[in-house]
Design a protein around this motif. Sequence first.
Motif, short mmCIF file in Angstrom:
data_model
loop_
_atom_site.label_atom_id
_atom_site.label_comp_id
_atom_site.label_asym_id
_atom_site.label_seq_id
_atom_site.Cartn_x
_atom_site.Cartn_y
_atom_site.Cartn_z
N GLY A 151 -12.61 48.17 19.40
CA GLY A 151 -12.30 49.42 20.08
C GLY A 151 -10.80 49.64 20.22
N ASP A 152 -10.46 50.64 21.00
CA ASP A 152 -9.06 51.02 21.19
C ASP A 152 -8.69 50.93 22.66
OD1 ASP A 152 -8.62 51.79 18.45
OD2 ASP A 152 -9.80 53.60 18.87
N PHE A 153 -7.53 50.34 22.91
CA PHE A 153 -6.94 50.38 24.24
C PHE A 153 -6.10 51.64 24.37
CE2 PHE A 153 -7.83 45.80 24.49
CZ PHE A 153 -8.24 45.70 25.81
N THR A 154 -6.14 52.24 25.55
CA THR A 154 -5.29 53.38 25.87
C THR A 154 -4.54 53.06 27.16
OG1 THR A 154 -6.88 54.91 24.86
CG2 THR A 154 -5.23 55.85 26.35
N PRO A 155 -3.18 53.06 27.10
CA PRO A 155 -2.35 53.24 25.92
C PRO A 155 -2.50 52.07 24.95
CG PRO A 155 -1.00 52.53 27.76
CD PRO A 155 -2.37 52.79 28.32
N PRO A 156 -2.09 52.26 23.69
CA PRO A 156 -2.28 51.19 22.71
C PRO A 156 -1.54 49.91 23.12
CG PRO A 156 -1.71 53.26 21.64
CD PRO A 156 -1.50 53.47 23.10
N LEU A 157 -2.20 48.77 22.89
CA LEU A 157 -1.52 47.49 23.10
C LEU A 157 -0.72 47.17 21.86
CD1 LEU A 157 -4.05 45.10 24.88
CD2 LEU A 157 -2.16 46.40 25.84
N GLY A 158 0.45 46.67 22.07
CA GLY A 158 1.32 46.28 20.96
C GLY A 158 2.43 45.44 21.53
N ASP A 159 3.60 46.02 21.66
CA ASP A 159 4.73 45.33 22.27
C ASP A 159 4.81 45.70 23.74
OD1 ASP A 159 5.38 44.16 19.88
OD2 ASP A 159 6.81 45.71 19.31
N ILE A 160 4.80 44.69 24.61
CA ILE A 160 4.87 44.89 26.05
C ILE A 160 6.28 44.53 26.51
CG2 ILE A 160 4.01 44.12 28.29
CD1 ILE A 160 2.07 45.84 26.73
N ALA A 161 6.94 45.49 27.16
CA ALA A 161 8.30 45.28 27.65
C ALA A 161 8.24 44.79 29.09
CB ALA A 161 9.11 46.57 27.54
N PHE A 162 8.61 43.53 29.31
CA PHE A 162 8.63 42.96 30.65
C PHE A 162 9.90 43.40 31.38
CE2 PHE A 162 5.75 40.15 28.45
CZ PHE A 162 4.81 39.81 29.42
N ALA A 163 9.79 43.56 32.69
CA ALA A 163 10.94 43.81 33.56
C ALA A 163 10.85 42.82 34.70
CB ALA A 163 10.92 45.25 34.08
N ASP A 164 11.82 41.90 34.74
CA ASP A 164 11.81 40.82 35.74
C ASP A 164 10.47 40.09 35.73
OD1 ASP A 164 14.41 40.82 36.75
OD2 ASP A 164 13.97 42.46 38.12
N GLY A 165 9.95 39.85 34.53
CA GLY A 165 8.78 39.00 34.37
C GLY A 165 7.44 39.67 34.57
#
Length: 462
Positions: free
Chosen positions: A163-177
């Motif tokens: 299936g599809d994740f919304t929003p799409p999973l791909g690159d996750i930008a961490f902020a302070d972990g």
Amino acid sequence: YDKTQLEQDQNKSVGVFVSKVEDSAVPVPIKYLGEYQDFSSNNGRIQIPDFTITNANKELLLQFFYCKAANTDWKDCWNYNNPNSPTVTAITGTTHGKSDSVDNFAVRPDRFDFNIIGTSPYKAGKNYTANFKALDAADGTTSNYNETIPVDYNETKIGCKKGDFTPPLGDIAFADGSKTMNLNYSEVGVVNIEINETNGSEFAFIDRDDTNDTQRLITSYEENITFIPDHFDINATLKNSGNNFTYISDDLNMSALLDINITAENEQNSTTQNYNKECYAQKTDYNISYADINISPNGNLNKLLYFETNTSKEGNISINNNINLNDVNATIFGTDHNGTASIHLKINFDRNASKYVNPFILHINDINVTDKNNTFGTMQLDKNATFYYGRSHAPRAIIQGSDGNVSMYYEVFCNGVDCNKTLLQDGTDSNTTDDPRWFINTQHKQNFGTAGTTTQKNANHV
């Protein structure tokens, strides 16, 4: 220190700091580790105690601050404040000195983590708050970790749809972990989610020459997460076996037909195609309620009969009890129409040849469907089927000679105060032959049944 210098400069001290390397700038002290004294030709080595760094840092080193003049303390040449966020400045006019360790190192998060706020199994298509985290050794989010990390997912069962994740999973930008987002998944299934650093661009790349992958890479996250349908969509029809009527018969080849179409859907009302017999369909239970039936004369019918044609489930219940089909096999959710199934339920009553009943209505109210994961669907049908107690009848006739024509009628019983003639095919205009309790069914067709051999009892020859 040089051995000769050590012998000359007894009781020298040194201040030791952890410092951060910021690009190509001068290292900046971030933590004071303490003061060390009494160096000599026999004591030229410092044992640094264990220390904790609470922030992620890609490149750190140790710095040693001292005085070059003999028999002076390092603080005679340097000022500093706040051991956990130090500012170190040289004292003007002193012979101050400083040296750096040669083995730079990183401080990284201990491991990645992911969780969805809610209870598993999760509903397909529903928005959940999802937390991506880079945790330290104390299970806290790691401050100053601001990397972008790939997240991958796959359906675990071969042959089932990803299936599809919304929003799409791909690159996750961490902020302070950490990274928090609303997330929904379109399908049902068991989804494997992985969060890994990419070897070669890892946070602790500075340590690549003297550590193995296990020591250097942030511990990855991998877990299976289960999604089920949000609900069942139910569409149903109720049909008589004939033109607006069904003859009462314990032979279910003549029946009212309740057709139920079930579709497993996500919260966005899209079909979840993995809900099929090869993937994730479950056994289902069906509860069908109907309005109370007033059988007249009372007691002349006792049982409602049913037969489901796809599964051959059959049974009988006392009249005015709900119809329940339990543990219907998941095979009804085939792979030709993924996510959908059909139930074809034949319904009739236990006709007794000597116990007539007035026309009555079977009014289906609600249809409820539940599977073992408590996925639920309901429909208010609000439809009727009309049931007749019928017979074939030839009134008495006079025939001259050995041959003659006799009329045969198909009739419906309706008698007494509970006779509702509006339920007959011709309503209040319906006619009888030779018995006022039996009305001609003008809409009887051959496919509803034909008379067999007829024998006139007590016939008189004239």
